[in-house]
Design an enzyme around this catalytic site. Structure first.
Site, PDB file in Angstrom:
ATOM      1  N   HIS A 161       0.988  -1.125  -0.100  1.00 22.12           N
ATOM      2  CA  HIS A 161       0.031  -0.030  -0.051  1.00 22.12           C
ATOM      3  C   HIS A 161       0.877   1.330   0.011  1.00 22.12           C
ATOM      4  O   HIS A 161       0.133   2.289  -0.040  1.00 22.12           O
ATOM      5  CB  HIS A 161      -0.879  -0.068   1.163  1.00 22.12           C
ATOM      6  CG  HIS A 161      -1.894  -1.135   0.975  1.00 22.12           C
ATOM      7  ND1 HIS A 161      -1.893  -2.438   1.427  1.00 22.12           N
ATOM      8  CD2 HIS A 161      -3.262  -1.149   0.199  1.00 22.12           C
ATOM      9  CE1 HIS A 161      -3.088  -3.065   1.159  1.00 22.12           C
ATOM     10  NE2 HIS A 161      -3.817  -2.435   0.336  1.00 22.12           N
ATOM     11  N   LYS A 304       0.817  -1.530 -11.985  1.00 28.66           N
ATOM     12  CA  LYS A 304      -0.121  -2.463 -10.975  1.00 28.66           C
ATOM     13  C   LYS A 304      -1.351  -1.553 -10.883  1.00 28.66           C
ATOM     14  O   LYS A 304      -1.510  -0.369 -11.319  1.00 28.66           O
ATOM     15  CB  LYS A 304       0.416  -2.207  -9.521  1.00 28.66           C
ATOM     16  CG  LYS A 304      -0.334  -2.846  -8.516  1.00 28.66           C
ATOM     17  CD  LYS A 304       0.369  -2.793  -7.184  1.00 28.66           C
ATOM     18  CE  LYS A 304      -0.525  -3.532  -6.324  1.00 28.66           C
ATOM     19  NZ  LYS A 304      -1.744  -2.831  -5.735  1.00 28.66           N
ATOM     20  N   LYS A 307      -6.406   2.498  -7.473  1.00 28.41           N
ATOM     21  CA  LYS A 307      -7.055   3.679  -7.542  1.00 28.41           C
ATOM     22  C   LYS A 307      -6.246   4.972  -7.763  1.00 28.41           C
ATOM     23  O   LYS A 307      -6.588   5.907  -8.540  1.00 28.41           O
ATOM     24  CB  LYS A 307      -7.719   3.524  -6.104  1.00 28.41           C
ATOM     25  CG  LYS A 307      -9.117   4.020  -6.335  1.00 28.41           C
ATOM     26  CD  LYS A 307      -9.692   3.873  -4.682  1.00 28.41           C
ATOM     27  CE  LYS A 307     -10.890   4.757  -4.683  1.00 28.41           C
ATOM     28  NZ  LYS A 307     -11.546   4.562  -3.423  1.00 28.41           N
TER      29      LYS A 307
END
Ligand code: MSP
Length: 481
Positions: A161, A304, A307
């Site tokens: 993340h 990747k 969002k």
């Protein structure tokens, strides 16, 4: 007859579904359809994972209402979060409908029936002596909903993340995961719990052999979760809550199908499924799933899908562009199921035109036109033959290989037409027998292609069979420019 029980992961409702989620669900749908066509009773379970801090924050941030959150009381908060999970969960259902994915049950972890079963399950595990109270001090990534070790981090951040992790110190309840390492190793090594592909199996084995530590199975500061039956100040750790969906769902539906036969998952959630899940079942004295089937991750144009990069593709976008079966074909054909691969929009159009519009669509048109023109009388077969190679490949989870095999049949049939030149045979009276033989063979090949495609492209399979019956050619896949 016993039912073959197939599961997908249950998807987090922090965001709308994207094609990564669609990939796993579609593969499960194809497998389930395949077994159903073979006459096996099959049960496909999917659903949404709706508790935990990650979902709670997503609900708070939704519709820029963050500033109001402080003024909400507990009831309002829960109502608002529940509305948010209802909305996103429905989006997953809509996406599966759009992609013609046929599941038997859709479980939601906020279903009170699931919540009750999770509580009862954990009471049983506690009574068996595998749950104890303690203090957890360490790191936690909310994005992963996972406890982390310092050496899991890169420059102090979660490598997935790319965000700093939380430091937590709280009173929690632990599960004695460490007690189950040897049993799980034996189960995996003996093949009682199969893991496909072999690299993933080896990865898990070496992880377990490195030694398992006990894990926290409750959180003290996460309100949005299932309260522990014996300590209401705590909620169940979201991964334990989520994994137990595979156990609660059949009970809720009144189906005697536990344990799962095939569990499809992405490589990111392998350890949860190959270590924590079997250990929980062993602790509760329940049977284990038979097989975990693990696929790789795909990137979009080499990056990747995320969002923040803004390169997320929604299932509806693929369906708008390529149609339902176009989207289904492209999702499963672009790279091998077990490995990672890149999904390039440019390559998609080329693959769509080459395989679907040209190889398959043109073949059907050519054969039907030739049959009509030469008034050849051909009756549809009562049970057309399926391509046996496809069955074998599918049962080895080789989705792209199975599709390639079917499209090879189409390309062979096109070569046969070019070679036999039926339009020339039609000009020679002496060749009318040969003409009929050639066109009948092509007709049967199209029947085989259609029935073999049924699990992958159900709508197209039906259309081909219908057109073979009526002999009325209609375009299957309009060419894209
Ligand atoms: N909620 C957990 C799973 C609990 S199962 C008891 C979870 N959810 S998730 O929504 O983040 O992702 C679920 C699955 O979506 C992944 O394991 C994987 O199967 C699939 N994928 C998500 N992104 C993907 C790609 N980019 N590529 C391929 N599959 C992807 O984890």
């Amino acid at each position: 007859m016993t039912k073959r029980f197939i599961t997908t992961p249950i998807y987090y409702v922090n965001d709308s579904p994207h094609i990564g989620h669609a990939y796993t669900t579609l593969a499960a749908d194809v497998l389930a359809r395949h077994y159903r066509t073979k006459g096996a009773d099959t049960y496909l379970l999917t659903g949404t994972d709706e508790h935990g801090a990650k979902i709670f924050h997503a609900a708070e941030n939704f519709g820029s209402r963050k500033s109001e959150v402080g003024s909400w009381n507990q009831n309002e908060k829960f109502k608002i979060v529940q509305e948010f999970t209802d909305k996103i969960s429905q989006e997953f259902k809509n996406a599966w409908k759009l992609l013609d994915i046929r599941y038997d049950q859709f479980i939601r972890t906020t279903d009170p029936k699931h919540e009750k079963i999770v509580g009862e399950f954990l009471v049983k595990v506690k009574e068996a002596g595998y749950i104890y109270e303690g203090e957890y001090e360490g790191l936690y990534c909310v994005g992963c909903e996972e406890y982390k070790k310092a050496d899991d981090l890169v420059s102090g951040e979660c490598p997935i993340h790319k965000k700093p992790v939380e430091k937590i110190k709280e009173k929690v309840w632990f599960f004695k995961l460490s007690a189950f390492g040897d049993q799980i190793i034996n189960l995996i090594e003996s093949g009682a719990l199969k893991i496909f592909p072999a690299e993933r199996r080896n990865e898990v084995l070496s992880f377990i052999k490195g030694g398992l530590e006990d894990i926290a199975i409750s959180r003290s500061k996460v309100e949005w979760g299932i309260p522990l039956p014996w300590d209401k100040s705590q909620t169940v750790y979201v991964w334990v809550d989520a994994l137990l969906n595979y156990y609660s769902a059949p009970i809720i539906a009144g189906q005697e199908i536990f344990p799962p036969d095939i569990q499809l998952i992405g490589k990111d959630i392998l350890r949860f499924h190959a270590v924590i899940w079997p250990a929980l079942l062993l602790a509760a004295d329940l049977p284990l799933p038979k097989q975990l089937v693990v696929h790789g991750f795909f990137t979009i144009d080499g990056r990747k899908m995320s969002k923040s990069l803004g390169n997320t593709i929604r299932p509806a976008e693929l369906v708008d562009q390529f149609g339902v079966d176009g989207a289904r074909y492209l999702l499963l054909s672009q790279f091998p199921f077990g490995g990672d691969g890149d999904f390039s929009l440019e390559k998609l159009t080329t693959a769509y035109n080459a395989r679907l519009a040209n190889d398959l669509g043109n073949l059907l048109q050519r054969v039907l036109v030739l049959i009509n023109k030469n008034k050849i009388n051909i009756q549809p077969s009562p049970t057309p033959l399926r391509c046996a190679g496809v069955d074998v490949l599918l049962e080895q989870f080789n989705f792209d290989g199975a599709l390639a095999e079917i499209f090879q049949l189409a390309s062979n049939a096109n070569v046969e037409i070019d070679h036999e030149k039926p339009w020339k045979l039609a000009q020679l009276k002496t060749q009318s027998g040969k003409l009929k033989t050639v066109l009948t063979s092509l007709y049967c090949q199209l029947e085989t292609i259609a029935v073999s495609l049924a699990p992958f492209l159900p709508g197209t399979s039906e259309k081909i069979l219908a057109q073979l019956k009526t002999l009325k050619p209609e375009p299957l896949f309009p060419k894209k420019v």
